[in-house]
Design an enzyme around this catalytic site. Structure first.
Site, short mmCIF file in Angstrom:
data_model
loop_
_atom_site.label_atom_id
_atom_site.label_comp_id
_atom_site.label_asym_id
_atom_site.label_seq_id
_atom_site.Cartn_x
_atom_site.Cartn_y
_atom_site.Cartn_z
N TYR A 22 0.79 -1.23 0.00
CA TYR A 22 0.00 0.00 0.00
C TYR A 22 0.83 1.29 0.00
O TYR A 22 0.25 2.38 0.05
CB TYR A 22 -0.94 0.01 1.23
CG TYR A 22 -1.94 -1.12 1.20
CD1 TYR A 22 -2.88 -1.23 0.17
CD2 TYR A 22 -1.95 -2.10 2.19
CE1 TYR A 22 -3.81 -2.26 0.14
CE2 TYR A 22 -2.87 -3.15 2.17
CZ TYR A 22 -3.80 -3.22 1.15
OH TYR A 22 -4.71 -4.25 1.11
N HIS A 100 -8.53 0.96 -6.23
CA HIS A 100 -7.72 0.22 -5.26
C HIS A 100 -6.28 0.62 -5.42
O HIS A 100 -5.78 0.79 -6.54
CB HIS A 100 -7.84 -1.30 -5.47
CG HIS A 100 -9.24 -1.78 -5.32
ND1 HIS A 100 -9.85 -1.92 -4.10
CD2 HIS A 100 -10.17 -2.08 -6.25
CE1 HIS A 100 -11.09 -2.32 -4.29
NE2 HIS A 100 -11.32 -2.41 -5.58
#
Ligand code: DQA
Length: 148
Positions: A22, A100
């Site tokens: 991430y 995402h």
């Protein structure tokens, strides 16, 4: 033009989650960049995060009444199983772009399914924070084209 960005469960922890997956940007940094880019594109960007599914559904209902021009949504894990959020999104008439940070298709099998797929215009994933920025640029351009 008003663009609403919705962040779901656990996304307030960006910056503290696995950096390989991430990155290191915090949600506050992502939101600040979205707002800054929005300004250059003539769009007001509002950002909302919650870890509560009902609160997310209610924010989507509110978006219906406010008449926002487009919605960007990264619902986190809800993406893969929440029919409640999917049904809330289905009420909206404006374009919805699913976002995402990670490439969900290159990860565990349960992440390959988006229960939102039929109610969103499309999905942008795998580009870290750039997934959000690309979604914002795309949303602005869709709204402009569809207003013509
Ligand atoms: C995520 C991907 C989801 O599978 C996961 O549950 C998240 C974040 C992403 O941004 O890559 O929490 O939505």
């Amino acid at each position: 033009m008003k663009i609403l960005t919705l962040h779901g469960i656990n996304l307030n922890m960006f910056g503290k989650r696995d950096a390989k997956t991430y990155g290191t940007a915090t949600l506050a940094e992502i939101d600040a960049e979205l707002k800054a880019i929005g300004q250059t594109l003539g769009a007001e960007v509002e950002c909302f995060q919650t870890n509560f599914e009902g609160a997310m559904a209610e924010r989507i209902h509110q978006a219906y009444f406010e008449g926002v021009d487009a919605v960007l949504i990264n619902a986190g894990a809800w993406t893969h199983y929440s029919y409640g959020i999917r049904d809330a999104l289905a009420i909206l008439k404006c374009p919805i772009l699913e976002v995402h940070m990670s490439n969900v298709h290159a990860r565990e099998t349960f992440r390959h399914t988006s229960v939102f797929a039929e109610v969103v215009r499309g999905q942008i994933c795998g580009f870290g924070t750039e997934s959000y920025m690309a979604a914002l640029r795309t949303a602005v351009s869709l709204v402009q084209k569809e207003a013509q």
